[in-house]
Design a protein around this motif. Structure first.
Motif, PDB file in Angstrom:
ATOM      1  N   ILE A   7       0.626  -1.036   0.263  1.00 14.15           N
ATOM      2  CA  ILE A   7       0.206   0.247   0.190  1.00 14.15           C
ATOM      3  C   ILE A   7       0.823   1.169   0.053  1.00 14.15           C
ATOM      4  O   ILE A   7       0.616   2.384  -0.924  1.00 14.15           O
ATOM      5  N   ARG A   8       1.751   0.894   0.985  1.00 15.11           N
ATOM      6  CA  ARG A   8       3.312   2.415   0.882  1.00 15.11           C
ATOM      7  C   ARG A   8       3.461   2.731  -0.334  1.00 15.11           C
ATOM      8  O   ARG A   8       3.729   3.610  -0.945  1.00 15.11           O
ATOM      9  N   GLU A   9       4.531   1.478  -0.939  1.00 15.69           N
ATOM     10  CA  GLU A   9       4.547   1.976  -2.644  1.00 15.69           C
ATOM     11  C   GLU A   9       4.114   1.975  -3.634  1.00 15.69           C
ATOM     12  O   GLU A   9       4.206   2.461  -4.085  1.00 15.69           O
ATOM     13  N   ARG A  10       2.784   1.090  -3.272  1.00 13.43           N
ATOM     14  CA  ARG A  10       2.345   1.168  -4.982  1.00 13.43           C
ATOM     15  C   ARG A  10       0.257   1.390  -4.764  1.00 13.43           C
ATOM     16  O   ARG A  10      -0.698   1.021  -4.920  1.00 13.43           O
ATOM     17  N   PRO A  11       0.519   3.243  -3.938  1.00 13.18           N
ATOM     18  CA  PRO A  11      -0.757   3.001  -3.057  1.00 13.18           C
ATOM     19  C   PRO A  11      -1.978   3.522  -4.405  1.00 13.18           C
ATOM     20  O   PRO A  11      -3.117   3.032  -4.738  1.00 13.18           O
ATOM     21  N   ASP A  12      -2.167   3.901  -5.549  1.00 12.40           N
ATOM     22  CA  ASP A  12      -2.713   3.872  -6.351  1.00 12.40           C
ATOM     23  C   ASP A  12      -3.284   2.434  -7.336  1.00 12.40           C
ATOM     24  O   ASP A  12      -4.390   2.539  -7.488  1.00 12.40           O
ATOM     25  N   TYR A  13      -2.189   2.014  -7.167  1.00 11.70           N
ATOM     26  CA  TYR A  13      -2.278   0.416  -7.619  1.00 11.70           C
ATOM     27  C   TYR A  13      -3.210  -0.030  -7.160  1.00 11.70           C
ATOM     28  O   TYR A  13      -4.901  -0.421  -7.742  1.00 11.70           O
ATOM     29  N   VAL A  14      -3.333  -0.702  -5.848  1.00 15.28           N
ATOM     30  CA  VAL A  14      -3.984  -0.715  -4.800  1.00 15.28           C
ATOM     31  C   VAL A  14      -5.061  -0.273  -4.610  1.00 15.28           C
ATOM     32  O   VAL A  14      -6.295  -0.519  -4.687  1.00 15.28           O
ATOM     33  N   LYS A  15      -5.549   0.815  -4.734  1.00 15.82           N
ATOM     34  CA  LYS A  15      -6.568   2.144  -4.989  1.00 15.82           C
ATOM     35  C   LYS A  15      -7.458   1.443  -6.045  1.00 15.82           C
ATOM     36  O   LYS A  15      -8.610   1.016  -6.062  1.00 15.82           O
ATOM     37  N   LYS A  16      -7.083   0.981  -7.351  1.00 19.67           N
ATOM     38  CA  LYS A  16      -8.096   0.678  -8.160  1.00 19.67           C
ATOM     39  C   LYS A  16      -8.365  -0.862  -8.260  1.00 19.67           C
ATOM     40  O   LYS A  16      -9.363  -0.951  -9.544  1.00 19.67           O
ATOM     41  N   ALA A  17      -7.051  -1.463  -8.524  1.00 22.37           N
ATOM     42  CA  ALA A  17      -7.268  -2.926  -8.084  1.00 22.37           C
ATOM     43  C   ALA A  17      -8.680  -2.847  -7.129  1.00 22.37           C
ATOM     44  O   ALA A  17      -9.762  -4.046  -7.099  1.00 22.37           O
ATOM     45  N   GLU A  19     -11.259  -0.940  -5.979  1.00 28.55           N
ATOM     46  CA  GLU A  19     -11.945  -0.276  -6.876  1.00 28.55           C
ATOM     47  C   GLU A  19     -12.412  -1.043  -8.575  1.00 28.55           C
ATOM     48  O   GLU A  19     -14.192  -0.501  -8.374  1.00 28.55           O
ATOM     49  N   SER A  20     -11.655  -1.917  -8.856  1.00 29.18           N
ATOM     50  CA  SER A  20     -12.536  -2.643 -10.320  1.00 29.18           C
ATOM     51  C   SER A  20     -13.100  -4.134  -9.055  1.00 29.18           C
ATOM     52  O   SER A  20     -14.233  -4.619  -9.572  1.00 29.18           O
ATOM     53  N   LYS A  21     -13.082  -4.217  -7.937  1.00 32.98           N
ATOM     54  CA  LYS A  21     -13.613  -5.412  -7.164  1.00 32.98           C
ATOM     55  C   LYS A  21     -14.888  -5.003  -6.904  1.00 32.98           C
ATOM     56  O   LYS A  21     -16.062  -5.459  -6.039  1.00 32.98           O
ATOM     57  N   GLY A  22     -15.148  -2.784  -6.788  1.00 30.49           N
ATOM     58  CA  GLY A  22     -16.972  -2.572  -6.732  1.00 30.49           C
ATOM     59  C   GLY A  22     -16.162  -2.406  -4.943  1.00 30.49           C
ATOM     60  O   GLY A  22     -17.807  -1.750  -4.324  1.00 30.49           O
ATOM     61  N   TYR A  23     -15.104  -2.490  -4.589  1.00 29.58           N
ATOM     62  CA  TYR A  23     -15.533  -1.997  -2.908  1.00 29.58           C
ATOM     63  C   TYR A  23     -14.458   0.007  -2.950  1.00 29.58           C
ATOM     64  O   TYR A  23     -13.614  -0.015  -4.187  1.00 29.58           O
TER      65      TYR A  23
END
Length: 64
Positions: A7-17, A19-23
């Motif tokens: 989460i620290r290293e790749r916050p945008d990636y985690v957020k998009k992933a 959100e892609s699952k509907g959360y």
């Protein structure tokens, strides 16, 4: 469960992933709380080091 390091290293990636699952992901809040936790952990570690140093000095002082 996600690793905080990811989460620290790749916050945008985690957020998009997430959100892609509907959360909705409060990544910014998680990162803010992580920074605060790390500050408090440093204080705890500093106090523990001071306690250890003082504990080692007590027997020396009582001998004198």
């Amino acid at each position: 469960m996600l690793d905080i390091k990811l989460i620290r290293e790749r916050p945008d990636y985690v957020k998009k992933a997430i959100e892609s699952k509907g959360y909705k992901a409060p990544i910014d809040e998680i990162l803010h709380l992580d920074v605060e936790r790390r500050k408090f952990q440093k204080q705890v570690d500093d106090f523990a080091a001071l306690k250890n140093k003082t504990s080692k000095e007590i027997p020396k002082a009582s001998k004198e």
